[in-house]
Design a protein around this motif. Structure first.
Motif, PDB file in Angstrom:
ATOM      1  N   UNK A 161       0.822  -1.217   0.000  1.00  0.00           N
ATOM      2  CA  UNK A 161       0.000   0.000   0.000  1.00  0.00           C
ATOM      3  C   UNK A 161       0.854   1.264   0.000  1.00  0.00           C
ATOM      4  N   UNK A 162       2.101   1.173   0.520  1.00  0.00           N
ATOM      5  CA  UNK A 162       2.987   2.332   0.505  1.00  0.00           C
ATOM      6  C   UNK A 162       3.502   2.626  -0.896  1.00  0.00           C
ATOM      7  N   UNK A 163       3.636   1.576  -1.686  1.00  0.00           N
ATOM      8  CA  UNK A 163       4.215   1.698  -3.023  1.00  0.00           C
ATOM      9  C   UNK A 163       3.145   1.951  -4.079  1.00  0.00           C
ATOM     10  N   UNK A 164       1.939   1.524  -3.799  1.00  0.00           N
ATOM     11  CA  UNK A 164       0.843   1.613  -4.773  1.00  0.00           C
ATOM     12  C   UNK A 164       0.724   2.985  -5.436  1.00  0.00           C
ATOM     13  N   UNK A 165       0.794   4.113  -4.699  1.00  0.00           N
ATOM     14  CA  UNK A 165       0.628   5.417  -5.358  1.00  0.00           C
ATOM     15  C   UNK A 165       1.686   5.718  -6.416  1.00  0.00           C
ATOM     16  N   UNK A 166       2.823   5.033  -6.370  1.00  0.00           N
ATOM     17  CA  UNK A 166       3.932   5.331  -7.275  1.00  0.00           C
ATOM     18  C   UNK A 166       3.886   4.498  -8.559  1.00  0.00           C
ATOM     19  N   UNK A 167       2.911   3.614  -8.684  1.00  0.00           N
ATOM     20  CA  UNK A 167       2.825   2.767  -9.874  1.00  0.00           C
ATOM     21  C   UNK A 167       2.548   3.621 -11.109  1.00  0.00           C
ATOM     22  N   UNK A 168       3.311   3.371 -12.153  1.00  0.00           N
ATOM     23  CA  UNK A 168       3.066   4.019 -13.441  1.00  0.00           C
ATOM     24  C   UNK A 168       2.219   3.064 -14.276  1.00  0.00           C
ATOM     25  N   UNK A 169       0.928   3.335 -14.342  1.00  0.00           N
ATOM     26  CA  UNK A 169       0.001   2.424 -15.007  1.00  0.00           C
ATOM     27  C   UNK A 169       0.147   2.446 -16.524  1.00  0.00           C
ATOM     28  N   UNK A 170       0.758   3.472 -17.080  1.00  0.00           N
ATOM     29  CA  UNK A 170       0.926   3.515 -18.529  1.00  0.00           C
ATOM     30  C   UNK A 170       1.740   2.325 -19.022  1.00  0.00           C
ATOM     31  N   UNK A 171       2.772   1.955 -18.278  1.00  0.00           N
ATOM     32  CA  UNK A 171       3.594   0.811 -18.676  1.00  0.00           C
ATOM     33  C   UNK A 171       2.856  -0.501 -18.446  1.00  0.00           C
ATOM     34  N   UNK A 172       2.016  -0.547 -17.420  1.00  0.00           N
ATOM     35  CA  UNK A 172       1.166  -1.713 -17.186  1.00  0.00           C
ATOM     36  C   UNK A 172       0.241  -1.918 -18.379  1.00  0.00           C
ATOM     37  N   UNK A 173      -0.399  -0.844 -18.839  1.00  0.00           N
ATOM     38  CA  UNK A 173      -1.288  -0.951 -19.991  1.00  0.00           C
ATOM     39  C   UNK A 173      -0.522  -1.364 -21.244  1.00  0.00           C
ATOM     40  N   UNK A 174       0.683  -0.844 -21.393  1.00  0.00           N
ATOM     41  CA  UNK A 174       1.490  -1.186 -22.572  1.00  0.00           C
ATOM     42  C   UNK A 174       1.746  -2.688 -22.632  1.00  0.00           C
ATOM     43  N   UNK A 175       2.051  -3.294 -21.497  1.00  0.00           N
ATOM     44  CA  UNK A 175       2.318  -4.725 -21.448  1.00  0.00           C
ATOM     45  C   UNK A 175       1.119  -5.531 -21.937  1.00  0.00           C
ATOM     46  N   UNK A 176      -0.064  -5.020 -21.668  1.00  0.00           N
ATOM     47  CA  UNK A 176      -1.294  -5.728 -22.044  1.00  0.00           C
ATOM     48  C   UNK A 176      -1.857  -5.250 -23.386  1.00  0.00           C
ATOM     49  N   UNK A 177      -1.088  -4.452 -24.117  1.00  0.00           N
ATOM     50  CA  UNK A 177      -1.541  -4.001 -25.428  1.00  0.00           C
ATOM     51  C   UNK A 177      -2.698  -3.035 -25.379  1.00  0.00           C
ATOM     52  N   UNK A 178      -2.784  -2.259 -24.282  1.00  0.00           N
ATOM     53  CA  UNK A 178      -3.903  -1.349 -24.099  1.00  0.00           C
ATOM     54  C   UNK A 178      -3.517   0.123 -24.267  1.00  0.00           C
ATOM     55  N   UNK A 179      -2.309   0.372 -24.723  1.00  0.00           N
ATOM     56  CA  UNK A 179      -1.883   1.756 -24.928  1.00  0.00           C
ATOM     57  C   UNK A 179      -2.792   2.437 -25.944  1.00  0.00           C
ATOM     58  N   UNK A 180      -3.300   3.603 -25.566  1.00  0.00           N
ATOM     59  CA  UNK A 180      -4.157   4.357 -26.465  1.00  0.00           C
ATOM     60  C   UNK A 180      -5.611   3.921 -26.461  1.00  0.00           C
ATOM     61  N   UNK A 181      -5.940   2.856 -25.724  1.00  0.00           N
ATOM     62  CA  UNK A 181      -7.320   2.398 -25.652  1.00  0.00           C
ATOM     63  C   UNK A 181      -8.130   3.306 -24.727  1.00  0.00           C
TER      64      UNK A 181
END
Length: 271
Positions: A11-31
């Motif tokens: 929970x301390x680290x959660x706010x620092x997650x960059x979700x853009x790279x998470x989406x990129x891994x799943x092919x969701x960039x720009x969706x």
């Protein structure tokens, strides 16, 4: 010299997650957001389930250091760097050693080294479900990067303290609006993963559960390592291709046979 190990609740680290790279891994960039949000919610559900059971871990060291040509010297360890052989847009061939005070200055500079990782249990909790296993793996990768982000912020503001008054939003952190850089091993300006053997020697990656393969790759995969440089002019760059002349010199400086060194950075050798 200061070497420390830190441990974070998810929970301390959660706010620092960059979700853009998470989406990129799943092919969701720009969706559209409505297509991306359900997957993010599933990942957060896994995170919240694992919080209190799994943690992330960091090791970092701050060393009196100086540059010697294209090498960085931290304590009694020499860390050879590589230099661009094709100038960037500014007409200069960059090397990470350029951002640390040279030996000739007579006064040492500082260099930060770090490694972060995530409890492997996070990825093992759903081993019987291929989809949840992949979701856990991509979440763990983001958590390792987020831990590096949080660690670097704490280093700048407190441990190293060269930016004590820094107050940046998460968006600004992800835009790298802070002073200095955090080049990671295996990335464009620091492509040689075998440099991890030298970082391990200085900060003890094994103490936070990271082991190295014969080529210096980290296990668990959800791990990040690299340098922390404070120079205001420090910038990221793509090393690009290097010639056999620099490869031979780098192998000599590393004390590694040329054929083996060629394997370590084969993708950067000029064809």
């Amino acid at each position: 010299m200061m070497v420390q190990r830190l441990h974070y609740h998810l929970r301390e680290v959660e706010p620092y997650i960059n979700w853009l790279y998470f989406y990129h891994t799943w092919g969701l960039t720009g969706k559209p957001e409505q297509e991306r949000q359900p997957l993010r919610d599933e990942a957060l559900h896994l995170l919240h389930q694992a919080d209190g059971v799994c943690m992330t871990h960091a090791a970092f060291g701050l060393f009196d250091a100086y540059s010697d040509g294209d090498d960085l010297i931290a304590g009694d360890v020499r860390l050879p760097m590589l230099r661009q052989q094709k100038p960037g847009a500014d007409g200069y061939c960059h090397c990470l050693a350029d951002y640390v005070r040279p030996r000739s200055a007579g006064e040492p500079d500082k260099l930060g080294l770090f490694a972060t990782t995530v409890d492997v249990r996070l990825q093992e909790r759903h081993a019987d479900d291929p989809y949840l296993t992949m979701l856990s793996q991509t979440l763990a990768d983001r958590l390792a990067e987020a831990t590096a982000e949080k660690l670097h912020e704490e280093v700048r503001r407190t441990y190293w303290g060269y930016a004590p008054d820094e107050h940046l939003s998460i968006e600004e952190l992800h835009r790298e609006a802070f002073q200095g850089i955090r080049p990671a091993v295996g990335y464009p300006s620091l492509p040689d993963t075998s440099i991890n053997f030298l970082i391990d020697r200085l900060i003890g990656m094994t103490d936070i559960g990271i082991r190295l393969t014969e080529h210096g790759a980290m296990r668990p995969h959800a791990s990040v390592s690299g340098l922390m440089l404070s120079h205001p002019a420090a910038r990221y760059f793509d090393l690009g291709p290097i010639g056999i002349d620099q490869l031979s010199d780098y192998a000599r400086r590393r004390g590694i046979p040329l054929p083996l060194m060629r394997k370590f950075i084969s993708s950067n050798i000029e064809r």
